[in-house]
Design a protein around this motif. Structure first.
Motif, PDB file in Angstrom:
ATOM      1  N   ASN A 258     -12.801  76.760  80.876  1.00 36.62           N
ATOM      2  CA  ASN A 258     -13.020  75.509  81.606  1.00 36.62           C
ATOM      3  C   ASN A 258     -12.645  74.313  80.762  1.00 36.62           C
ATOM      4  O   ASN A 258     -12.781  74.330  79.543  1.00 36.62           O
ATOM      5  CB  ASN A 258     -14.512  75.336  81.925  1.00 36.62           C
ATOM      6  CG  ASN A 258     -14.993  76.359  82.900  1.00 36.62           C
ATOM      7  OD1 ASN A 258     -14.221  76.872  83.698  1.00 36.62           O
ATOM      8  ND2 ASN A 258     -16.284  76.654  82.837  1.00 36.62           N
ATOM      9  N   ASP A 260     -13.580  70.052  80.804  1.00 31.03           N
ATOM     10  CA  ASP A 260     -14.243  68.917  81.451  1.00 31.03           C
ATOM     11  C   ASP A 260     -14.230  67.757  80.469  1.00 31.03           C
ATOM     12  O   ASP A 260     -13.569  67.828  79.430  1.00 31.03           O
ATOM     13  CB  ASP A 260     -15.659  69.288  81.923  1.00 31.03           C
ATOM     14  CG  ASP A 260     -16.556  69.764  80.793  1.00 31.03           C
ATOM     15  OD1 ASP A 260     -16.227  69.471  79.621  1.00 31.03           O
ATOM     16  OD2 ASP A 260     -17.568  70.428  81.062  1.00 31.03           O
ATOM     17  N   LEU A 261     -14.951  66.689  80.800  1.00 30.80           N
ATOM     18  CA  LEU A 261     -14.887  65.499  79.943  1.00 30.80           C
ATOM     19  C   LEU A 261     -15.391  65.802  78.539  1.00 30.80           C
ATOM     20  O   LEU A 261     -14.982  65.180  77.577  1.00 30.80           O
ATOM     21  CB  LEU A 261     -15.734  64.371  80.546  1.00 30.80           C
ATOM     22  CG  LEU A 261     -15.176  63.733  81.813  1.00 30.80           C
ATOM     23  CD1 LEU A 261     -16.136  62.690  82.335  1.00 30.80           C
ATOM     24  CD2 LEU A 261     -13.810  63.123  81.548  1.00 30.80           C
ATOM     25  N   SER A 264     -12.248  70.171  76.050  1.00 28.81           N
ATOM     26  CA  SER A 264     -11.007  70.679  76.632  1.00 28.81           C
ATOM     27  C   SER A 264     -11.045  72.200  76.575  1.00 28.81           C
ATOM     28  O   SER A 264     -11.889  72.804  75.920  1.00 28.81           O
ATOM     29  CB  SER A 264      -9.811  70.158  75.847  1.00 28.81           C
ATOM     30  OG  SER A 264      -9.805  70.771  74.568  1.00 28.81           O
TER      31      SER A 264
ATOM     32  N   MET B   1      -7.887  64.347  86.468  1.00 32.51           N
ATOM     33  CA  MET B   1      -7.970  65.729  86.024  1.00 32.51           C
ATOM     34  C   MET B   1      -6.676  66.456  86.351  1.00 32.51           C
ATOM     35  O   MET B   1      -6.149  66.335  87.446  1.00 32.51           O
ATOM     36  CB  MET B   1      -9.132  66.419  86.754  1.00 32.51           C
ATOM     37  CG  MET B   1      -9.293  67.866  86.373  1.00 32.51           C
ATOM     38  SD  MET B   1     -10.565  68.676  87.361  1.00 32.51           S
ATOM     39  CE  MET B   1      -9.962  68.408  89.001  1.00 32.51           C
ATOM     40  N   LYS B   2      -6.187  67.198  85.372  1.00 27.78           N
ATOM     41  CA  LYS B   2      -4.952  67.963  85.589  1.00 27.78           C
ATOM     42  C   LYS B   2      -5.293  69.333  86.181  1.00 27.78           C
ATOM     43  O   LYS B   2      -6.243  69.973  85.769  1.00 27.78           O
ATOM     44  CB  LYS B   2      -4.236  68.176  84.259  1.00 27.78           C
ATOM     45  CG  LYS B   2      -3.828  66.889  83.559  1.00 27.78           C
ATOM     46  CD  LYS B   2      -2.322  66.756  83.539  1.00 27.78           C
ATOM     47  CE  LYS B   2      -1.884  65.509  82.784  1.00 27.78           C
ATOM     48  NZ  LYS B   2      -2.241  64.256  83.485  1.00 27.78           N
ATOM     49  N   ASP B 109      -2.134  66.130  89.378  1.00 30.05           N
ATOM     50  CA  ASP B 109      -3.148  65.292  88.761  1.00 30.05           C
ATOM     51  C   ASP B 109      -4.051  64.793  89.882  1.00 30.05           C
ATOM     52  O   ASP B 109      -3.564  64.234  90.863  1.00 30.05           O
ATOM     53  CB  ASP B 109      -2.461  64.113  88.051  1.00 30.05           C
ATOM     54  CG  ASP B 109      -3.339  63.576  86.935  1.00 30.05           C
ATOM     55  OD1 ASP B 109      -4.519  63.986  86.869  1.00 30.05           O
ATOM     56  OD2 ASP B 109      -2.848  62.765  86.136  1.00 30.05           O
ATOM     57  N   GLN B 111      -7.659  62.727  90.999  1.00 28.26           N
ATOM     58  CA  GLN B 111      -8.792  61.893  90.603  1.00 28.26           C
ATOM     59  C   GLN B 111      -9.940  62.176  91.545  1.00 28.26           C
ATOM     60  O   GLN B 111      -9.765  62.178  92.756  1.00 28.26           O
ATOM     61  CB  GLN B 111      -8.414  60.415  90.688  1.00 28.26           C
ATOM     62  CG  GLN B 111      -7.465  59.992  89.579  1.00 28.26           C
ATOM     63  CD  GLN B 111      -6.641  58.803  89.983  1.00 28.26           C
ATOM     64  OE1 GLN B 111      -7.049  58.027  90.833  1.00 28.26           O
ATOM     65  NE2 GLN B 111      -5.467  58.682  89.392  1.00 28.26           N
ATOM     66  N   GLN B 121     -19.106  67.119  87.399  1.00 29.37           N
ATOM     67  CA  GLN B 121     -17.849  67.069  86.661  1.00 29.37           C
ATOM     68  C   GLN B 121     -17.476  68.410  86.040  1.00 29.37           C
ATOM     69  O   GLN B 121     -16.339  68.859  86.142  1.00 29.37           O
ATOM     70  CB  GLN B 121     -17.956  65.968  85.588  1.00 29.37           C
ATOM     71  CG  GLN B 121     -16.643  65.283  85.265  1.00 29.37           C
ATOM     72  CD  GLN B 121     -15.859  66.024  84.225  1.00 29.37           C
ATOM     73  OE1 GLN B 121     -16.426  66.710  83.398  1.00 29.37           O
ATOM     74  NE2 GLN B 121     -14.538  65.898  84.285  1.00 29.37           N
ATOM     75  N   ARG B 122     -18.482  69.075  85.442  1.00 31.83           N
ATOM     76  CA  ARG B 122     -18.152  70.310  84.736  1.00 31.83           C
ATOM     77  C   ARG B 122     -17.811  71.454  85.683  1.00 31.83           C
ATOM     78  O   ARG B 122     -17.368  72.506  85.257  1.00 31.83           O
ATOM     79  CB  ARG B 122     -19.298  70.694  83.793  1.00 31.83           C
ATOM     80  CG  ARG B 122     -20.536  71.110  84.491  1.00 31.83           C
ATOM     81  CD  ARG B 122     -21.744  71.083  83.595  1.00 31.83           C
ATOM     82  NE  ARG B 122     -22.928  71.272  84.373  1.00 31.83           N
ATOM     83  CZ  ARG B 122     -23.390  72.469  84.738  1.00 31.83           C
ATOM     84  NH1 ARG B 122     -22.771  73.545  84.338  1.00 31.83           N
ATOM     85  NH2 ARG B 122     -24.458  72.570  85.476  1.00 31.83           N
ATOM     86  N   GLN B 125     -13.263  71.653  88.028  1.00 32.79           N
ATOM     87  CA  GLN B 125     -12.085  72.460  87.741  1.00 32.79           C
ATOM     88  C   GLN B 125     -12.289  73.914  88.150  1.00 32.79           C
ATOM     89  O   GLN B 125     -11.393  74.539  88.710  1.00 32.79           O
ATOM     90  CB  GLN B 125     -11.716  72.362  86.257  1.00 32.79           C
ATOM     91  CG  GLN B 125     -10.251  72.657  86.065  1.00 32.79           C
ATOM     92  CD  GLN B 125      -9.913  72.925  84.618  1.00 32.79           C
ATOM     93  OE1 GLN B 125     -10.717  73.449  83.855  1.00 32.79           O
ATOM     94  NE2 GLN B 125      -8.712  72.557  84.242  1.00 32.79           N
TER      95      GLN B 125
END
Lengths: 285, 174
Positions: A258, A260-261, A264, B1-2, B109, B111, B121-122, B125
């Protein structure tokens, strides 16, 4: 921060809870400690029609040694696991893992069953039950079934638990012979969730070399997983510095880490390697 | 975010391309897609119920296809919003045929904002990856079927199981 309207039922028995869920398998949701579900409801990311609160079912909270098995009730709290003298003696990985979860308030309310059923990609318990090769007992309208932890976690927040089913018990084979366990974690500074978490259970030979290894990893992929590459690289080897480092390098094999902010993908994998190494070193000591 | 990845499908590049720009196929394959309507030559309006586990939200949005170079490339531009937040982004899809396999490479990409970005957020992806796998698995099955034939029945087995368990349940209640 106010949830959408919902009904609330607090059944006194597990049978009652199962029949309440069967009435509305898609709209009803099981509430245990509520430390993931309630925040999601307050943000209206989850809007169940009915909450079935199983935390008040007394018979679901226990830690027992039975024959060569350890039985843990689903609503046993993190704190009860953390402070169990029995577990500290016969399976120290569980209290070690519990002690790293959230803060005191979270550990007093949050439950092991809730954490496993929620399958947060950074939850701590999934890694521990994978490393201990636990069996999970699920009960639903069609009766009871047992699923291996290795088959239970399917994907992000997705498990083998079917609508209408409740996780009732966690069964772990009591570790025997010479063994070593450890849980190593990098907690997220705000949430306490695992940026990476590595649970290790080693079966050791009399000379201290590794008979076999079981390693559960959380925080890295979309679900917790067994690091089979690392396990294979350790089996039958003497646990010297080089062997451990070479084995730990395999922890991200077959996983797309994963990003995230906070971390990486590459950094997260790097952390996982370092902490796998430390966990193995701690377990063999 | 890519967002980027590669998926391999067992079909010719032409067939995969046709499926990718066919709104009927897209509606069947985009996880949680409730509505996909053509609003212009290459623009669509969509309603998607996206989410994982108990976390779900309904998003309304627009999709535009650009830079169409059949059969190897197009660009997709999306924007959408719903109670849990909003997203907008664009990505390029490149198709490459290798023997009987077509490789679809995507890179984009995106947003994401609102509640979902603040607290989830986590997970964003991971969710995107999971949906991409579901989408391309379905697309692979669609692309294998010859044009004109009925689409593959993705949900047949699951529906049969659900029906069977419902029947068992009704037996138990009696």
């Amino acid at each position: 921060m106010i949830p959408a309207a919902f009904d609330y039922k607090a059944p006194a028995t597990l049978e009652e809870a199962v029949s309440l869920l069967a009435g509305d398998p898609d709209g009803a949701k099981v509430l245990a400690g509520g430390h993931s579900l309630i925040p999601a409801m307050k943000l209206r990311l989850a809007q169940p029609q009915l909450l079935v609160d199983i935390a008040r079912i007394k018979s679901l909270s226990y830690i027992r040694e039975e024959g060569n098995q350890i039985l843990i009730g689903a609503t046993t709290t993190h704190y009860e696991l953390e402070s169990s003298d029995l577990l500290k003696r016969i399976c120290p990985l569980l209290p070690a893992c519990a002690a790293t979860i959230g803060d005191v308030q979270v550990r007093n309310k949050g439950t092991i069953g809730g954490s496993i059923a929620h399958s947060d990609p950074a939850g701590d318990w999934p890694a521990a039950v994978l490393a201990l090769d636990a069996d999970l007992v699920l009960v639903g309208p069609n009766g009871e079934r047992t699923v291996k932890a290795t088959d239970f976690f399917i994907d992000l927040l997705t498990t083998d638990l079917q609508p209408g089913e409740i996780l009732r018990e966690i069964r772990i084979a009591k570790p025997s012979g010479r063994f070593g366990q450890a849980y190593q974690k990098v907690p997220h500074p705000a949430s306490g969730f695992a940026v990476v978490g590595v649970a290790v259970h080693l079966s050791l030979n009399d000379d201290g070399s590794c008979k076999s290894a079981q390693i559960g990893v959380t925080g890295v992929g979309t679900k917790a997983y067994r690091a089979e590459g690392v396990e294979t690289a350790l089996a039958g080897k003497s646990l010297d510095e080089q062997t451990i480092a070479a084995a730990a390098a395999h922890v991200c094999d077959g996983v797309d880490p994963n990003a995230d902010l906070y971390a990486s993908s590459d950094y997260r994998c790097h952390l996982a390697q370092i902490h796998t190494k430390r966990a193995i070193q701690a377990a063999k000591a | 975010m890519k967002l980027e990845g590669t998926h391999e499908l067992e079909a010719t590049r032409e067939r995969v391309y046709q499926s990718l720009v066919n709104p009927d196929v897209l509606q069947r394959c985009i996880p949680g897609c409730q509505r996909l309507e053509r609003t212009g030559e290459n623009t669509f309006a969509a309603t998607i119920r996206a989410g994982v586990g108990s976390i779900k939200g309904v998003f309304d949005g627009n999709v535009r296809l650009e830079d169409l170079r059949e059969p190897d490339h197009f660009r997709i531009v999306v924007d959408g919003k719903g109670p849990p937040g909003f997203l907008k982004g664009a990505g390029d899809l490149d198709l490459q045929q290798e023997g009987a396999i077509t490789k679809v490479k995507y890179a984009g990409d995106v947003q994401v904002g609102g509640t979902i970005a603040g607290v989830g957020q986590r997970m964003i992806q991971g969710t995107a990856k999971m949906m991409a796998v579901q989408f391309f698995t379905c697309l692979g099955a669609e692309a294998k079927v010859a044009p004109g034939e009925p689409p593959p029945k993705q949900g047949f087995f699951r529906n049969a199981l659900r029906w069977f368990s419902g029947w068992l349940k009704s037996l138990f209640r009696r």
